[in-house]
Design a protein around this motif. Structure first.
Motif, PDB file in Angstrom:
ATOM      1  N   LEU A   1       0.878  -1.181  -0.057  1.00  0.00           N
ATOM      2  CA  LEU A   1       0.092  -0.134  -0.010  1.00  0.00           C
ATOM      3  C   LEU A   1       0.979   1.298   0.005  1.00  0.00           C
ATOM      4  O   LEU A   1       0.241   2.467  -0.252  1.00  0.00           O
ATOM      5  N   ALA A   2       2.025   1.046   0.278  1.00  0.00           N
ATOM      6  CA  ALA A   2       3.072   2.323   0.143  1.00  0.00           C
ATOM      7  C   ALA A   2       3.214   2.587  -1.330  1.00  0.00           C
ATOM      8  O   ALA A   2       3.574   3.918  -1.626  1.00  0.00           O
ATOM      9  N   HIS A   3       3.118   1.900  -1.956  1.00  0.00           N
ATOM     10  CA  HIS A   3       3.214   2.016  -3.547  1.00  0.00           C
ATOM     11  C   HIS A   3       1.933   1.915  -4.538  1.00  0.00           C
ATOM     12  O   HIS A   3       1.984   2.524  -5.581  1.00  0.00           O
ATOM     13  N   ALA A   4       0.904   1.087  -4.207  1.00  0.00           N
ATOM     14  CA  ALA A   4      -0.208   0.655  -4.761  1.00  0.00           C
ATOM     15  C   ALA A   4      -1.482   1.360  -4.237  1.00  0.00           C
ATOM     16  O   ALA A   4      -1.667   0.977  -2.983  1.00  0.00           O
ATOM     17  N   GLY A   5      -2.254   2.106  -5.106  1.00  0.00           N
ATOM     18  CA  GLY A   5      -3.678   2.395  -4.528  1.00  0.00           C
ATOM     19  C   GLY A   5      -4.614   1.584  -4.834  1.00  0.00           C
ATOM     20  O   GLY A   5      -4.363   0.255  -5.426  1.00  0.00           O
ATOM     21  N   GLY A   6      -5.835   1.602  -4.008  1.00  0.00           N
ATOM     22  CA  GLY A   6      -6.947   0.812  -4.308  1.00  0.00           C
ATOM     23  C   GLY A   6      -7.443   0.353  -5.927  1.00  0.00           C
ATOM     24  O   GLY A   6      -7.431  -0.599  -6.069  1.00  0.00           O
ATOM     25  N   ALA A   7      -7.200   1.589  -6.514  1.00  0.00           N
ATOM     26  CA  ALA A   7      -7.492   1.265  -8.058  1.00  0.00           C
ATOM     27  C   ALA A   7      -6.548   0.533  -8.624  1.00  0.00           C
ATOM     28  O   ALA A   7      -7.011  -0.577  -9.711  1.00  0.00           O
ATOM     29  N   ASP A   8      -5.126   0.417  -8.381  1.00  0.00           N
ATOM     30  CA  ASP A   8      -4.215  -0.390  -8.742  1.00  0.00           C
ATOM     31  C   ASP A   8      -4.536  -1.819  -8.527  1.00  0.00           C
ATOM     32  O   ASP A   8      -4.435  -2.826  -9.360  1.00  0.00           O
ATOM     33  N   ILE A   9      -4.831  -1.844  -7.271  1.00  0.00           N
ATOM     34  CA  ILE A   9      -4.974  -3.293  -6.733  1.00  0.00           C
ATOM     35  C   ILE A   9      -6.242  -4.038  -7.422  1.00  0.00           C
ATOM     36  O   ILE A   9      -5.974  -5.042  -7.998  1.00  0.00           O
ATOM     37  N   GLY A  10      -7.502  -3.103  -7.638  1.00  0.00           N
ATOM     38  CA  GLY A  10      -8.616  -3.626  -8.390  1.00  0.00           C
ATOM     39  C   GLY A  10      -8.236  -4.133  -9.708  1.00  0.00           C
ATOM     40  O   GLY A  10      -8.547  -5.181 -10.170  1.00  0.00           O
ATOM     41  N   TRP A  11      -7.510  -3.316 -10.468  1.00  0.00           N
ATOM     42  CA  TRP A  11      -7.239  -3.442 -11.717  1.00  0.00           C
ATOM     43  C   TRP A  11      -6.461  -4.611 -11.781  1.00  0.00           C
ATOM     44  O   TRP A  11      -6.585  -5.575 -12.818  1.00  0.00           O
ATOM     45  N   LYS A  12      -5.308  -4.835 -11.157  1.00  0.00           N
ATOM     46  CA  LYS A  12      -4.273  -5.976 -11.274  1.00  0.00           C
ATOM     47  C   LYS A  12      -4.893  -7.185 -10.980  1.00  0.00           C
ATOM     48  O   LYS A  12      -4.676  -8.266 -11.565  1.00  0.00           O
ATOM     49  N   ALA A  13      -5.689  -7.368 -10.137  1.00  0.00           N
ATOM     50  CA  ALA A  13      -6.682  -8.427  -9.574  1.00  0.00           C
ATOM     51  C   ALA A  13      -7.377  -9.050 -10.879  1.00  0.00           C
ATOM     52  O   ALA A  13      -7.391 -10.475 -11.128  1.00  0.00           O
ATOM     53  N   LEU A  14      -7.925  -8.142 -11.689  1.00  0.00           N
ATOM     54  CA  LEU A  14      -8.777  -8.502 -12.579  1.00  0.00           C
ATOM     55  C   LEU A  14      -7.897  -9.042 -13.703  1.00  0.00           C
ATOM     56  O   LEU A  14      -8.128  -9.898 -14.499  1.00  0.00           O
ATOM     57  N   ALA A  15      -6.897  -8.062 -13.909  1.00  0.00           N
ATOM     58  CA  ALA A  15      -5.922  -8.526 -15.240  1.00  0.00           C
ATOM     59  C   ALA A  15      -5.165  -9.687 -15.176  1.00  0.00           C
ATOM     60  O   ALA A  15      -5.137 -10.225 -15.895  1.00  0.00           O
ATOM     61  N   ALA A  16      -5.103 -10.036 -14.061  1.00  0.00           N
ATOM     62  CA  ALA A  16      -4.107 -11.252 -13.798  1.00  0.00           C
ATOM     63  C   ALA A  16      -5.205 -12.651 -14.084  1.00  0.00           C
ATOM     64  O   ALA A  16      -4.733 -13.257 -14.649  1.00  0.00           O
ATOM     65  N   ASN A  17      -6.353 -12.223 -13.809  1.00  0.00           N
ATOM     66  CA  ASN A  17      -7.337 -13.503 -14.242  1.00  0.00           C
ATOM     67  C   ASN A  17      -7.730 -13.597 -15.521  1.00  0.00           C
ATOM     68  O   ASN A  17      -7.552 -14.557 -16.228  1.00  0.00           O
ATOM     69  N   ALA A  18      -7.809 -12.227 -16.426  1.00  0.00           N
ATOM     70  CA  ALA A  18      -8.037 -12.105 -17.803  1.00  0.00           C
ATOM     71  C   ALA A  18      -6.812 -12.829 -18.558  1.00  0.00           C
ATOM     72  O   ALA A  18      -6.972 -13.174 -19.537  1.00  0.00           O
ATOM     73  N   SER A  19      -5.608 -12.606 -17.939  1.00  0.00           N
ATOM     74  CA  SER A  19      -4.401 -12.939 -18.530  1.00  0.00           C
ATOM     75  C   SER A  19      -4.381 -14.803 -18.650  1.00  0.00           C
ATOM     76  O   SER A  19      -4.134 -15.113 -19.606  1.00  0.00           O
ATOM     77  N   ASP A  20      -4.927 -15.291 -17.475  1.00  0.00           N
ATOM     78  CA  ASP A  20      -5.055 -16.721 -17.501  1.00  0.00           C
ATOM     79  C   ASP A  20      -5.886 -17.026 -18.390  1.00  0.00           C
ATOM     80  O   ASP A  20      -5.652 -18.362 -19.090  1.00  0.00           O
ATOM     81  N   ILE A  21      -6.988 -16.384 -18.605  1.00  0.00           N
ATOM     82  CA  ILE A  21      -7.880 -16.750 -19.855  1.00  0.00           C
ATOM     83  C   ILE A  21      -7.362 -16.800 -21.112  1.00  0.00           C
ATOM     84  O   ILE A  21      -7.736 -17.729 -22.062  1.00  0.00           O
ATOM     85  N   ALA A  22      -6.860 -15.549 -21.308  1.00  0.00           N
ATOM     86  CA  ALA A  22      -6.104 -15.551 -22.653  1.00  0.00           C
ATOM     87  C   ALA A  22      -4.820 -16.480 -22.866  1.00  0.00           C
ATOM     88  O   ALA A  22      -4.719 -16.848 -24.079  1.00  0.00           O
TER      89      ALA A  22
END
Length: 308
Positions: free
Chosen positions: A42-63
């Motif tokens: 949390l010193a480097h990542a805001g809430g929006a970064d965390i939410g984005w990355k969580a979904l992106a990681a899963n979308a990458s697995d589907i890709a």
């Protein structure tokens, strides 16, 4: 309310389970978890970064299965002192990523916890002729990767060193905090007859080892052929090749394809502005990455339960 309204015939958040239309063929299902202190700081990542990355990681697995994502459910574990604006930001990032890859966030769960965590489960369906796994690589196939490697790891270094946000630094930081899942690239790749695909989430060395193991093949990969992120020079005294091989979280597609289709594959994926690099060849012999065995590099790579 932030998740939007369900289309006619579906039920999203608000009931005990969501009701969605299943694809007519195979169903892809994946899940991924991000945990405070291990997967984000949390010193480097805001809430929006965390939410984005969580979904992106899963979308990458589907890709990585040559699929397109469809519906997600999200579970949040929150400390009791979690600021409300952090949660609002997390939802902002989550929904921006959902819009980017046309994913319906259909519900989930909320719980108190000792640290903040977010877990996403995501459905998808294969495009093209069907699912492509890690297990189909054949001797003689070309080994290729989209984009460039090491940028996400270099972005983390830039954050920890609090480097001035020049344009190259901003691009590296974005690769760490707001990664791009290669969903559109996967749809084009599916048309080119790949034999095996995996996404580069834990580092090229680890994920190439996984692909070779599942396919029961060897490999010859040239160090000079690894596409190193061109912005990495701004972070200073680092081993750029090592970051590219071991850093992880680039979420590029690592794939094998018949060697006669390499140029075609590069042209097709280039239509969406993404490069393709051939980095080696599948063999029936040992697994080599440069002058070292692939096992040597894999043992130095990320291992989740060892925290390294």
């Amino acid at each position: 309310a932030r998740f939007g309204s369900a289309p006619a015939g579906e039920i999203w958040s608000g009931d005990d389970a969501a009701v969605v239309r299943a694809p007519s063929g195979d169903l892809l299902l994946t899940t991924d978890m991000l945990v405070e202190g291990l997967d984000f700081d949390l010193a480097h990542a805001g809430g929006a970064d965390i939410g984005w990355k969580a979904l992106a990681a899963n979308a990458s697995d589907i890709a990585a299965m040559c699929g397109r994502p469809h519906h997600a459910v999200v579970a949040l574990g929150l400390r009791l002192d979690t600021p409300e604006d952090l949660v609002e930001g997390l939802l902002d990032g989550l929904m921006k990523a959902a819009q980017r890859w046309r994913i319906g966030v259909v519900g989930g769960d909320l719980s108190g916890a000792g640290e903040i965590s977010i877990t996403v489960a995501l459905t998808g369906s294969p495009v093209g002729a069907g699912v492509v796994t890690r297990a189909g690589a054949k001797a003689g196939d070309a080994i290729c990767v989209t984009g460039s490697l090491g940028g996400a790891a270099a972005g983390l270094v830039a954050l920890r060193r609090d480097l001035e946000r020049t344009e190259p630094v901003r691009r590296l930081v974005a690769r760490q905090l707001r990664p791009a899942a290669r969903v559109n690239e996967a749809a084009l790749l599916a048309e080119c007859g790949p034999s095996a695909v995996i996404d580069v989430s834990d580092g090229l060395a680890v994920d190439l080892h996984r692909l070779c193991t599942e396919s029961r093949v060897g490999c010859e990969v040239g160090e000079r052929d690894i596409p190193i992120d061109p912005d990495m020079g701004v972070v200073g005294d680092l081993d750029f090749l090592e970051l590219a091989l071991l850093g992880g979280e680039d979420f590029e597609l690592l794939f094998t394809v018949p060697k006669e289709r390499v140029d075609e594959t590069g042209r097709r994926i280039g239509e969406v502005g993404t490069t393709v690099s051939r980095i080696g060849t599948v063999t029936s012999g040992p697994r080599r990455l440069g002058s070292q065995s692939l096992d040597h590099w894999k043992e130095r790579g990320w291992q989740h339960l060892r925290g390294r």
